[in-house]
Design a protein around this motif. Structure first.
Motif, PDB file in Angstrom:
ATOM      1  N   VAL A  70      14.538  40.749  70.538  1.00 41.87           N
ATOM      2  CA  VAL A  70      14.848  39.969  71.738  1.00 41.87           C
ATOM      3  C   VAL A  70      15.370  38.605  71.319  1.00 41.87           C
ATOM      4  CG1 VAL A  70      13.134  41.128  73.198  1.00 41.87           C
ATOM      5  CG2 VAL A  70      12.503  39.057  71.959  1.00 41.87           C
ATOM      6  N   SER A  71      16.185  38.042  72.198  1.00 44.95           N
ATOM      7  CA  SER A  71      16.655  36.667  72.036  1.00 44.95           C
ATOM      8  C   SER A  71      16.081  35.834  73.170  1.00 44.95           C
ATOM      9  CB  SER A  71      18.185  36.603  72.076  1.00 44.95           C
ATOM     10  OG  SER A  71      18.754  37.245  70.952  1.00 44.95           O
ATOM     11  N   ILE A  72      15.417  34.739  72.823  1.00 48.64           N
ATOM     12  CA  ILE A  72      14.854  33.830  73.812  1.00 48.64           C
ATOM     13  C   ILE A  72      15.759  32.609  73.885  1.00 48.64           C
ATOM     14  CG2 ILE A  72      12.867  32.417  74.466  1.00 48.64           C
ATOM     15  CD1 ILE A  72      12.342  35.168  71.963  1.00 48.64           C
ATOM     16  N   TYR A  73      16.281  32.340  75.069  1.00 50.65           N
ATOM     17  CA  TYR A  73      17.216  31.235  75.241  1.00 50.65           C
ATOM     18  C   TYR A  73      16.530  30.071  75.958  1.00 50.65           C
ATOM     19  CZ  TYR A  73      20.988  34.527  74.095  1.00 50.65           C
ATOM     20  OH  TYR A  73      21.805  35.432  73.469  1.00 50.65           O
ATOM     21  N   THR A  74      16.616  28.895  75.349  1.00 53.58           N
ATOM     22  CA  THR A  74      16.212  27.660  76.006  1.00 53.58           C
ATOM     23  C   THR A  74      17.457  26.778  76.117  1.00 53.58           C
ATOM     24  OG1 THR A  74      15.694  26.329  74.039  1.00 53.58           O
ATOM     25  CG2 THR A  74      13.993  27.867  74.813  1.00 53.58           C
ATOM     26  N   ALA A  75      17.300  25.587  76.653  1.00 50.35           N
ATOM     27  CA  ALA A  75      18.447  24.695  76.789  1.00 50.35           C
ATOM     28  C   ALA A  75      18.958  24.207  75.443  1.00 50.35           C
ATOM     29  CB  ALA A  75      18.077  23.499  77.683  1.00 50.35           C
ATOM     30  N   THR A  76      18.106  24.274  74.421  1.00 47.27           N
ATOM     31  CA  THR A  76      18.473  23.691  73.127  1.00 47.27           C
ATOM     32  C   THR A  76      18.539  24.682  71.974  1.00 47.27           C
ATOM     33  OG1 THR A  76      16.151  23.155  72.679  1.00 47.27           O
ATOM     34  CG2 THR A  76      17.481  21.468  73.779  1.00 47.27           C
ATOM     35  N   GLN A  77      18.027  25.906  72.161  1.00 50.73           N
ATOM     36  CA  GLN A  77      17.998  26.824  71.026  1.00 50.73           C
ATOM     37  C   GLN A  77      17.964  28.277  71.483  1.00 50.73           C
ATOM     38  OE1 GLN A  77      14.305  26.653  68.734  1.00 50.73           O
ATOM     39  NE2 GLN A  77      13.168  25.983  70.526  1.00 50.73           N
ATOM     40  N   ARG A  78      18.289  29.158  70.549  1.00 48.05           N
ATOM     41  CA  ARG A  78      18.164  30.602  70.727  1.00 48.05           C
ATOM     42  C   ARG A  78      17.267  31.118  69.610  1.00 48.05           C
ATOM     43  NH1 ARG A  78      22.859  35.054  69.319  1.00 48.05           N
ATOM     44  NH2 ARG A  78      21.705  36.930  69.950  1.00 48.05           N
ATOM     45  N   ILE A  79      16.193  31.803  69.988  1.00 48.63           N
ATOM     46  CA  ILE A  79      15.235  32.323  69.018  1.00 48.63           C
ATOM     47  C   ILE A  79      15.306  33.843  69.048  1.00 48.63           C
ATOM     48  CG2 ILE A  79      12.816  32.394  68.321  1.00 48.63           C
ATOM     49  CD1 ILE A  79      12.456  29.818  70.049  1.00 48.63           C
ATOM     50  N   ILE A  80      15.503  34.440  67.893  1.00 53.63           N
ATOM     51  CA  ILE A  80      15.545  35.897  67.784  1.00 53.63           C
ATOM     52  C   ILE A  80      14.269  36.366  67.101  1.00 53.63           C
ATOM     53  CG2 ILE A  80      16.784  37.874  66.845  1.00 53.63           C
ATOM     54  CD1 ILE A  80      19.326  36.179  66.863  1.00 53.63           C
ATOM     55  N   THR A  81      13.611  37.377  67.680  1.00 49.47           N
ATOM     56  CA  THR A  81      12.362  37.853  67.126  1.00 49.47           C
ATOM     57  C   THR A  81      12.273  39.371  67.245  1.00 49.47           C
ATOM     58  OG1 THR A  81       9.942  37.563  67.165  1.00 49.47           O
ATOM     59  CG2 THR A  81      11.076  37.593  69.286  1.00 49.47           C
ATOM     60  N   TYR A  82      11.509  39.967  66.346  1.00 51.32           N
ATOM     61  CA  TYR A  82      11.336  41.421  66.327  1.00 51.32           C
ATOM     62  C   TYR A  82      10.217  41.781  67.292  1.00 51.32           C
ATOM     63  CZ  TYR A  82      10.706  46.168  64.541  1.00 51.32           C
ATOM     64  OH  TYR A  82      10.620  47.538  64.439  1.00 51.32           O
TER      65      TYR A  82
END
Length: 247
Positions: free
Chosen positions: A172-184
């Motif tokens: 999944v990709s988690i989107y915030t206003a400042t970053q994108r975090i990819i996690t398994y």
């Protein structure tokens, strides 16, 4: 103390229930398992008073589990589906919790079990119907830790910072206003953990925060400049909740 077992074929969902058990004063966590047969063995040994049981599991479903265990313990069903509620209550379950499960709702179900198992006796450590006790019970955090790209790396993200989450198979990709975090992790696991509202699944690939929706136009949700589709499976419920003012 009520000896509890958390049973779910998804380890992440089982972990959530386990954490809820640990923070509840009158519950004791005996163990967690993703294997319904292992759980059944513990129940038959008399090692468990209360089971938090997922319904849809491979090899042995929650309903089959209930029929086999024959009332040797109390059971609270945990599931993402409503269609088994009537059959569950026919089999004398204590309660029926729909995922994602808040701690407040969990506590109410656990209190019902306490009254059934302990005959309504109130202990000095907890009064299950006391508003004061419930008010002082710690509620779920307003943030989550997301697994990073290396071992033992976790990124703290506040719920109110999350704009939307995109799923792709087991990532999944988690989107915030400042970053994108990819996690398994799977999107379903996130759906079970995130509070509703403000989070709502609008598509098989997207969960959005309704706090950050700028506009809904036809079958699209706009968050900032990003347009996200509303899936056919989720459309009717989504618009119904909007009209009812529940989102």
């Amino acid at each position: 103390m009520i000896r509890c077992l958390a049973v779910d074929d998804e380890a992440y969902a089982s972990e959530i229930i386990s954490n809820y058990i640990k923070k509840t004063p009158f519950l004791e966590l005996v163990g967690t398992t993703t294997n319904a047969f292992e759980a059944l063995n513990l129940v038959q040994q008399g090692a468990v008073d209360l089971v938090f049981l997922d319904i849809q599991m491979p090899e042995l479903t929650g309903i089959q589990f209930l029929k086999i265990c024959g009332g040797k313990c109390k059971v609270i069903l945990t599931t993402a589906y409503t269609e088994y509620a009537l059959e569950g209550f026919d089999l004398d379950v204590v309660d029926y919790l729909l995922k994602p499960i808040s701690y407040e709702r969990f506590y109410k179900a656990a209190s019902k079990a306490q009254q059934l198992l302990l005959g309504g006796v109130q202990h000095a450590s907890v009064l299950p119907e006391s508003e004061e006790i419930i008010a002082n019970v710690p509620m779920p955090n307003d943030f989550m830790f997301i697994k990073g790209d290396t071992k033992n790396k976790f990124i703290k993200v506040n719920y109110n910072e999350i704009l939307y989450i995109e799923g792709l198979k087991n990532y999944v990709s988690i989107y915030t206003a400042t970053q994108r975090i990819i996690t398994y992790q799977t999107l379903r696991e996130f759906e079970e953990q995130l509070p509703q509202p403000p989070f709502y699944r609008i598509h098989r690939s997207y969960i959005v925060s309704t706090e950050h929706i700028k506009m809904i136009d036809g079958n699209s949700v706009f968050i900032g400049e990003q347009s996200l589709p509303i899936g056919e499976t989720y459309r009717d419920d989504f618009f119904r909740l909007i009209k009812e003012g529940r989102l």
